[in-house]
Design a protein around this motif. Structure first.
Motif, PDB file in Angstrom:
ATOM      1  N   PRO A 767       0.823  -1.217   0.000  1.00  0.00           N
ATOM      2  CA  PRO A 767       0.000   0.000   0.000  1.00  0.00           C
ATOM      3  C   PRO A 767       0.854   1.263   0.000  1.00  0.00           C
ATOM      4  O   PRO A 767       1.908   1.317   0.631  1.00  0.00           O
ATOM      5  CB  PRO A 767      -0.799  -0.118   1.306  1.00  0.00           C
ATOM      6  CG  PRO A 767      -0.765  -1.567   1.661  1.00  0.00           C
ATOM      7  CD  PRO A 767       0.559  -2.072   1.178  1.00  0.00           C
ATOM      8  N   SER A 768       0.388   2.269  -0.720  1.00  0.00           N
ATOM      9  CA  SER A 768       1.083   3.550  -0.733  1.00  0.00           C
ATOM     10  C   SER A 768       1.059   4.161   0.659  1.00  0.00           C
ATOM     11  O   SER A 768       0.035   4.149   1.344  1.00  0.00           O
ATOM     12  CB  SER A 768       0.410   4.503  -1.726  1.00  0.00           C
ATOM     13  OG  SER A 768       1.134   5.700  -1.859  1.00  0.00           O
ATOM     14  N   GLY A 769       2.204   4.678   1.079  1.00  0.00           N
ATOM     15  CA  GLY A 769       2.332   5.262   2.408  1.00  0.00           C
ATOM     16  C   GLY A 769       2.977   4.340   3.415  1.00  0.00           C
ATOM     17  O   GLY A 769       3.267   4.753   4.544  1.00  0.00           O
ATOM     18  N   THR A 770       3.226   3.093   3.021  1.00  0.00           N
ATOM     19  CA  THR A 770       3.906   2.153   3.925  1.00  0.00           C
ATOM     20  C   THR A 770       5.334   2.626   4.186  1.00  0.00           C
ATOM     21  O   THR A 770       6.036   3.021   3.259  1.00  0.00           O
ATOM     22  CB  THR A 770       3.935   0.744   3.299  1.00  0.00           C
ATOM     23  OG1 THR A 770       2.590   0.296   3.095  1.00  0.00           O
ATOM     24  CG2 THR A 770       4.672  -0.235   4.186  1.00  0.00           C
ATOM     25  N   LYS A 798       3.287   6.016  -7.554  1.00  0.00           N
ATOM     26  CA  LYS A 798       3.319   7.182  -8.427  1.00  0.00           C
ATOM     27  C   LYS A 798       1.894   7.570  -8.807  1.00  0.00           C
ATOM     28  O   LYS A 798       1.071   6.720  -9.143  1.00  0.00           O
ATOM     29  CB  LYS A 798       4.124   6.883  -9.697  1.00  0.00           C
ATOM     30  CG  LYS A 798       5.620   6.747  -9.473  1.00  0.00           C
ATOM     31  CD  LYS A 798       6.259   8.087  -9.126  1.00  0.00           C
ATOM     32  CE  LYS A 798       7.767   7.972  -9.012  1.00  0.00           C
ATOM     33  NZ  LYS A 798       8.399   9.242  -8.620  1.00  0.00           N
ATOM     34  N   ILE A 799       1.602   8.857  -8.724  1.00  0.00           N
ATOM     35  CA  ILE A 799       0.258   9.314  -9.079  1.00  0.00           C
ATOM     36  C   ILE A 799       0.339  10.321 -10.223  1.00  0.00           C
ATOM     37  O   ILE A 799       1.363  10.978 -10.439  1.00  0.00           O
ATOM     38  CB  ILE A 799      -0.462   9.934  -7.873  1.00  0.00           C
ATOM     39  CG1 ILE A 799       0.227  11.240  -7.427  1.00  0.00           C
ATOM     40  CG2 ILE A 799      -0.546   8.951  -6.717  1.00  0.00           C
ATOM     41  CD1 ILE A 799      -0.558  12.003  -6.389  1.00  0.00           C
ATOM     42  N   GLY A 840     -10.430  12.251 -11.787  1.00  0.00           N
ATOM     43  CA  GLY A 840      -9.447  11.973 -10.755  1.00  0.00           C
ATOM     44  C   GLY A 840      -9.740  10.682 -10.014  1.00  0.00           C
ATOM     45  O   GLY A 840     -10.529   9.834 -10.442  1.00  0.00           O
ATOM     46  N   THR A 841      -9.101  10.554  -8.858  1.00  0.00           N
ATOM     47  CA  THR A 841      -9.185   9.313  -8.083  1.00  0.00           C
ATOM     48  C   THR A 841     -10.482   9.192  -7.293  1.00  0.00           C
ATOM     49  O   THR A 841     -10.790   8.130  -6.767  1.00  0.00           O
ATOM     50  CB  THR A 841      -8.002   9.248  -7.102  1.00  0.00           C
ATOM     51  OG1 THR A 841      -7.948  10.484  -6.357  1.00  0.00           O
ATOM     52  CG2 THR A 841      -6.707   9.049  -7.847  1.00  0.00           C
ATOM     53  N   GLY A 842     -11.246  10.280  -7.205  1.00  0.00           N
ATOM     54  CA  GLY A 842     -12.499  10.248  -6.464  1.00  0.00           C
ATOM     55  C   GLY A 842     -12.373  10.928  -5.116  1.00  0.00           C
ATOM     56  O   GLY A 842     -11.329  10.891  -4.472  1.00  0.00           O
ATOM     57  N   LYS A 885      -8.644  10.941  -3.106  1.00  0.00           N
ATOM     58  CA  LYS A 885      -7.995   9.759  -2.548  1.00  0.00           C
ATOM     59  C   LYS A 885      -6.471   9.820  -2.587  1.00  0.00           C
ATOM     60  O   LYS A 885      -5.803   8.938  -2.037  1.00  0.00           O
ATOM     61  CB  LYS A 885      -8.501   8.505  -3.270  1.00  0.00           C
ATOM     62  CG  LYS A 885      -9.968   8.238  -2.970  1.00  0.00           C
ATOM     63  CD  LYS A 885     -10.516   7.053  -3.730  1.00  0.00           C
ATOM     64  CE  LYS A 885     -11.997   6.838  -3.406  1.00  0.00           C
ATOM     65  NZ  LYS A 885     -12.584   5.738  -4.181  1.00  0.00           N
ATOM     66  N   VAL A 886      -5.904  10.842  -3.227  1.00  0.00           N
ATOM     67  CA  VAL A 886      -4.450  11.009  -3.191  1.00  0.00           C
ATOM     68  C   VAL A 886      -4.054  12.295  -2.479  1.00  0.00           C
ATOM     69  O   VAL A 886      -2.897  12.707  -2.523  1.00  0.00           O
ATOM     70  CB  VAL A 886      -3.836  10.966  -4.615  1.00  0.00           C
ATOM     71  CG1 VAL A 886      -3.962   9.580  -5.196  1.00  0.00           C
ATOM     72  CG2 VAL A 886      -4.469  12.002  -5.522  1.00  0.00           C
ATOM     73  N   GLY A 887      -5.030  12.950  -1.821  1.00  0.00           N
ATOM     74  CA  GLY A 887      -4.694  14.082  -0.969  1.00  0.00           C
ATOM     75  C   GLY A 887      -4.837  15.446  -1.599  1.00  0.00           C
ATOM     76  O   GLY A 887      -4.510  16.449  -0.949  1.00  0.00           O
ATOM     77  N   ASN A 888      -5.315  15.559  -2.858  1.00  0.00           N
ATOM     78  CA  ASN A 888      -5.572  16.878  -3.423  1.00  0.00           C
ATOM     79  C   ASN A 888      -6.765  17.507  -2.704  1.00  0.00           C
ATOM     80  O   ASN A 888      -7.745  16.822  -2.394  1.00  0.00           O
ATOM     81  CB  ASN A 888      -5.861  16.779  -4.922  1.00  0.00           C
ATOM     82  CG  ASN A 888      -4.686  16.235  -5.704  1.00  0.00           C
ATOM     83  OD1 ASN A 888      -3.566  16.718  -5.568  1.00  0.00           O
ATOM     84  ND2 ASN A 888      -4.928  15.210  -6.520  1.00  0.00           N
ATOM     85  N   VAL A 889      -6.690  18.807  -2.478  1.00  0.00           N
ATOM     86  CA  VAL A 889      -7.682  19.496  -1.656  1.00  0.00           C
ATOM     87  C   VAL A 889      -8.416  20.550  -2.477  1.00  0.00           C
ATOM     88  O   VAL A 889      -7.793  21.395  -3.131  1.00  0.00           O
ATOM     89  CB  VAL A 889      -7.011  20.178  -0.442  1.00  0.00           C
ATOM     90  CG1 VAL A 889      -8.037  20.916   0.397  1.00  0.00           C
ATOM     91  CG2 VAL A 889      -6.284  19.147   0.404  1.00  0.00           C
TER      92      VAL A 889
END
Length: 1124
Positions: A767-770, A798-799, A840-842, A885-889
């Motif tokens: 998982p990403s962030g491990t 990678k995103i 985007g990722t949702g 889901k990848v942290g964009n605000v």
């Protein structure tokens, strides 16, 4: 990745002056001061928002980090609150920020040198993605370390580019918005600077670059003076390109006489940009996890590592009972654990690690544990402990329950390295005999657990299974906030010995622990009153004994001063004395590094033998470091006859102390600190828990980016010895069991680095962030010397989605809200918004950043999310935040304030105390001054931000939601000017300025007309209509307070001018020839007025006959014909 050997050579090759944007020390504006200012402001804002949302008043009793933590954790919880975790979090960020100048000194993108804008922005983007992914996985230390590096690169943009010279007063938001292009970059063929022979010109940027707003940065050459033709240099002694034409440099790292305004502007923008980045991370993480990342949490963390093999049923029941009692007895106090961690182990399995902040979930998880399996005696104890050490926060207390020795004893060296790296304390509860047939010298016994406990400052308690419930009081004692160690010693074999220790007024719940057999002791207080081991309830405290443990809890009515305990036994024993107090310290062993920006780097392994040891130590008092006087700092042996190595100390400011120990003790040692608490005027004594020793081996490794799932990651490392050369074994372990390859040995030549590479490959489904904790060890062939490096790596997918969610307000119904806000009570308003993430990722979360109403929304999985907000008309502002889901605000804001707010906030200085400041500025060092100001926005939208435009001091203020905001500014008398800026929620800006310069600025600005073009203006004013004239003027304020306004006193033309913050302001006036007089007025910030006047009126007299050439020619011809 920069090679480690190359880094070492660079460090040796460079020597330069201490600059201002440096890791530690130097001038008033360093990377630490910029980063610290931004972090403290953002943490304060977040704490205030959390407190107000909970219905609490956020009211710190002072400006120190300790008092900020106390206010942030809530005034309703009783008990002591330690700022140690917050300090540690800050130090981790500062350390990684500073290491960019050592590990990436020759990397242009890391510093935005040599016009590497796209690459530098790429580093920021990659780092922010990793930070957000790490926070999602609760890997806060990895997030902090990456944050420090990213902030350094972001801050350097403003010091190394020409953004300031271009006149911009806001940060370049596109640096943290990868969905936006970097615009107007100067290409490699475009000249950008003029030659500066002196090397110290105020602004060598070419006028054409300034006019076209082209973005450039200085080229930096450490080993070469080559640069593209016409390009700017970074500048400074270490930059060889600065000697090549165009000479000089545009770096604003240091404050010089020729660039004060540019340097100050760079500091201001770097701070503002850091705040923008932190706000983006806060919005993506949420307030709770943002504060956890910053170490704002109760210091107690409960971590259990429990053997679940078949014989452990009774032990598991007791561990469960302890957890239940801990949760129930400490709920609602500052001693309530901030986090619960559970790691089961068996044979051959161990884990998984269960980590939660929910006490009820911890109860459920520990209730699931069942004793089963096992068989042979040794179990996978150290594998479980490794998981706990890498997963728990630093300085955690870890409790291991087992009745068997360790099957995985080969991990012992790794465990010791992790203990030293994390400074966590490990205590063992052993209910077996620990005896087994030793098939080899490496076979395990309970002595290994005792070694690990002693190395960490914990305890090895050996009891029967029936006695275990009586021994676990130790867990309740140590699972507490603000726990400190006063003294710890060990002897093997034992002998009669007397130990002295100091009890200060701040200490509470003081407990003495002794582990060993056949022990007698006598405890004596400063008044000479004694108590022996035979007195269960004596004059000094209560004595309990179980198994090999003696526990003495001193009475609450303690006596301050020097106590003594005499212990008599021939058996090995340990002594430990603890208590609760907010007076404590944290430390790291460090080494200095040189270069354009010298500083100190934290050692990953053991300090080097044969040379002085250097520590960076931070002290914390009840009212911050200023409430303490530091006495002696030394290194003291724990297990052998006491040897104390005293030190020399240098105060680095803000409670940080640089400690140099010339003679390091042989064997294992700890740090001991003494001093005086000014609040009680009592002496105190504190000791670190983790034992350390020196080594002649050194390992260096640098991590500069993240790993990707399924891809091999190459990590260069270097090993050197100052001792005997020869073959050294190389070992490496990681806590995720990822596949690795590396050389098993290296042949070392003394004083020379040998280079090698380790390859580690995370599985494709990671998982990403491990995060991965990697330990590399080098050991001599005889096993007498070794060292280690502990590294944290992150796995980040990678995103490609960098576009924030869209939030659009589609409907507002607020017609019922009265114009008079005082009548708002019974009325409500509603808002509807559409939220989408396009391709985007949702969207993952939707929340309120501002607003006290009720928010509801449709399914997050829908392509378009319908959000509805309902609130009282008294709550007139709402801000929605959507995070994908990848942290964009993405955000949307709406206000129902009915009167357009075009009035700026009012900022009024109400009091200044500067009487202590000496008239002679050179004597300003030890003195401070304070200013109080009142900020209001009347009936406006409300003040949203309060910040410093000028000034290097500390700014605090009351709640931004209050009608009147009280601001306090404290600064050194060396920093004599302050300018506060208040911005309301619609962007109106109010300012107040104050100077304590004791020689009044009575010199008016200088206004000089430098050029006039009026040749087209006719002498006959009646024909002036179609013609224009222009005037250029130069305005300066010398060493004054700075020009604040430029305006027309006379003249009907158009006036423009360059940035008011520039040392020289260029003014242009264009007017019709009919308007023949102009008067420019420049006012500085002290109210002095300078003027310049010009007139294009012709001199008096009869009008001259002016003929156009055709008419003149006709008259001449007519005269010629008439004559002939």
């Amino acid at each position: 990745m920069t090679s480690l050997l190359g880094t070492a050579l660079l460090a040796l090759a460079l020597s330069g002056p201490t600059m201002a944007f440096v890791p530690i020390g130097g001038g008033a504006s360093t990377h630490i001061s910029i980063t610290g200012s931004a972090l403290l402001q953002k943490v304060t804002d977040t704490c205030r928002a959390v407190a107000e949302a909970s219905g609490h008043e956020f009211k710190p009793t002072g400006s120190s980090p300790e008092e900020l933590v106390q206010a942030c954790l809530g005034p309703t919880a009783t008990g002591e609150v330690s700022g140690a975790k917050f300090h540690s979090a800050l130090q981790q960020i500062y350390t990684q920020n500073g290491l960019v100048d050592r590990d990436f000194v020759n990397s242009a993108p890391h510093h935005f040198n040599s016009e590497a804008f796209l690459e530098g922005r790429g580093l920021i983007t990659e780092g922010v993605v990793a930070i957000k992914a790490n926070i999602r996985k609760e890997n806060f230390q990895a997030a902090r370390e990456t944050l420090g590096r990213v902030l350094h690169t972001l801050q350097d943009f403003y010091a190394h580019s020409n953004w300031v010279e271009l006149g911009y007063t806001d940060p370049y938001i596109n640096l943290i918005r990868p969905d936006q292009q970097l615009e107007n970059l100067a290409d490699v063929a475009t000249a950008t600077c003029s030659d500066c022979a002196s090397g110290s010109c105020p602004n060598p940027i070419l006028s054409d670059i300034l006019k076209k707003k082209k973005l450039t940065s200085g080229y930096m050459g450490i080993f070469s003076s080559a640069k593209p033709q016409g390009k700017c240099s970074h500048g400074g002694a270490a930059d060889l390109t600065s000697t090549a034409v165009p000479r000089g440099g545009i770096s604003k790292d240091e404050r010089r006489a020729d660039n004060v305004a540019f340097h100050n502007a760079a500091v201001t923008l770097a701070t503002a940009a850091s705040l923008q980045l932190l706000e983006d991370i806060r919005s993506a993480a949420g307030d709770r996890d943002f504060l956890r990342m910053m170490g704002i949490a109760r210091s107690s963390v409960v971590c259990f590592v429990i053997d679940t093999t078949g014989s452990m049923s009774d032990d598991i029941d007791e561990a469960r009972a302890v957890v239940y009692e801990l949760i129930d007895s400490k709920k609602g106090t500052q001693d309530e654990p901030s986090e619960y961690i559970l790691v089961p182990f068996n044979d051959p399995g161990f884990g998984p690690m269960i980590r939660t902040t929910d006490p009820d979930e911890m109860k459920r998880e520990i209730s699931k544990l069942k004793a089963k399996g096992g068989g042979d005696v040794p179990e996978m104890c150290l594998s479980g402990l490794q998981l706990a050490l890498t997963g728990a926060p630093s300085s955690s207390h870890i409790y291991v329950f087992t009745d068997a020795t360790a099957k995985d004893i080969d991990l012992k060296d790794t465990i010791i390295a992790l203990i030293r790296s994390t400074k966590s304390t490990v205590s063992f509860f052993m209910t077996g005999s620990g005896a087994r047939h030793r098939r080899s010298l490496r076979a395990a016994s309970f002595e290994d657990y005792k070694d690990l406990a002693l190395a960490s400052g914990g305890q090895a308690i050996q009891v029967s299974k029936k006695q275990l419930p009586q021994a676990t009081d130790v867990i309740l004692d140590t699972s507490t906030s603000a726990l400190v160690t006063v003294l710890q010693r060990a002897r093997s074999p034992g002998k009669q010995e007397t130990f002295s220790f100091v009890i200060d007024e701040s200490l509470k719940n003081i407990t003495v622990y002794i582990t060993g057999k056949s022990i007698t002791f006598t405890l004596t207080n400063p008044a000479g009153v004694s108590q022996s081991q035979n007195e269960a309830n004596g004059k000094l405290g209560t004595v309990q004994t179980v198994g090999n443990l003696w526990r003495i809890r001193l009475n609450a009515a303690k006596q301050t001063g020097t106590w003594k305990i005499n212990i008599n036994t021939k058996e090995p024993y340990t002594l430990k004395i603890t208590g609760q107090s907010t007076i404590t310290f944290i430390y790291d062993f460090v080494e200095s590094f040189k270069g354009p920006h010298p500083g100190y780097a934290v050692l990953s392994g053991r300090p080097q033998a044969g040379q002085p040891a250097t520590l960076m130590l931070s002290v914390m008092g009840r009212k911050g470091p200023s409430s303490l006087t530091i006495g002696d700092v030394g290194l003291v042996t724990v297990s052998s006859p006491e040897t104390v190595s005293n030190s020399t100390t240098t105060d680095m400011g803000n409670g940080d102390i640089l400690v140099t120990v010339d003679a390091v003790p042989e064997g294992e040692f700890v740090v001991i600190l003494s001093g005086t608490d000014k609040l009680s005027n009592s002496e105190f004594q504190r000791q670190s828990t983790t034992q350390m020793s020196v080594s002649k081996v050194n390992i260096q490794a640098v991590v500069d980016n993240s790993m990707e799932p399924g891809k091999a990651f190459m990590l260069p490392f270097s090993v050197m010895t100052q001792g005997s050369g020869g073959k050294y074994s190389i070992g490496a372990k990681n806590d995720r069991n990822f596949k690795m390859s590396y050389p098993n040995s290296l042949t070392l030549t003394p004083e020379q680095y040998a280079n090698a590479t380790l390859t580690i490959t995370p599985p494709a489904n990671t998982p990403s962030g491990t995060d991965v904790t990697l330990t590399i060890e080098a050991k001599s062939s005889n096993g007498l010397d070794s060292n280690y490096a502990v590294l944290r790596l992150s796995v980040v997918t990678k995103i490609t989605d960098f576009v924030p969610p869209s939030c659009e307000v589609v409907n507002v119904q607020a017609a019922d809200c009265p114009h008079n806000v005082s009548q708002c009570g019974p009325f409500q308003w509603e808002l509807w918004a559409n939220l989408t993430d396009g391709n985007g990722t949702g969207i993952e979360t939707v929340s309120l950043r501002q607003g006290n109403g009720s928010l509801t929304y449709t399914s997050l999985s829908a392509p378009v999310i319908q959000a509805n907000y309902t609130a009282s008309c008294c709550s007139q502002i709402v801000e929605l935040v959507a995070v994908d889901k990848v942290g964009n605000v993405g955000k949307c804001y709406h206000s129902i304030v009915q009167i357009p707010d075009s009035v700026p906030p009012l900022c009024e200085v109400v009091s200044v105390q500067a009487a202590d400041c000496p008239h002679n500025v050179s004597q300003c060092g030890p003195f401070k001054w304070e200013l109080w100001a009142k900020l209001t926005d009347g009936n406006g939208t409300g003040i949203e931000t309060v910040s410093l435009r000028q000034g290097n001091g500390s700014l605090t203020y009351t709640s931004l939601s209050a009608p009147v905001i009280q601001a306090n500014y404290t600064a050194s008398c060396c920093s004599q000017i302050v300018e506060l800026v208040a911005v309301d929620k619609v962007g109106n800006v109010g300012k107040c300025y104050h100077s304590i310069v004791q020689i009044p600025d009575s010199v008016p600005p200088l206004c000089e007309v430098v050029s006039v073009q009026a040749a087209d203006c006719p002498q006959d004013v009646s024909q002036c209509g179609p013609f224009k004239w222009e005037l250029w003027a130069k305005l300066t304020d010398g060493n004054g307070t700075g020009i604040e306004t430029v305006s027309l006193r006379q003249g009907n033309g158009n006036l423009t001018f360059t940035s008011l913050s520039a040392p020289v302001i260029q003014a242009n006036y264009t007017a019709s020839c009919c308007s023949q007089i102009v008067e420019l007025v420049a006012a500085d910030k002290a109210g002095n007025v300078g003027k310049c006047y010009h007139s294009i009126e012709r001199s008096a007299g009869p009008p001259a006959l002016t003929l156009s050439p055709p008419l003149w020619l006709c008259l001449l011809v007519s005269a010629f014909i008439a004559r002939f």
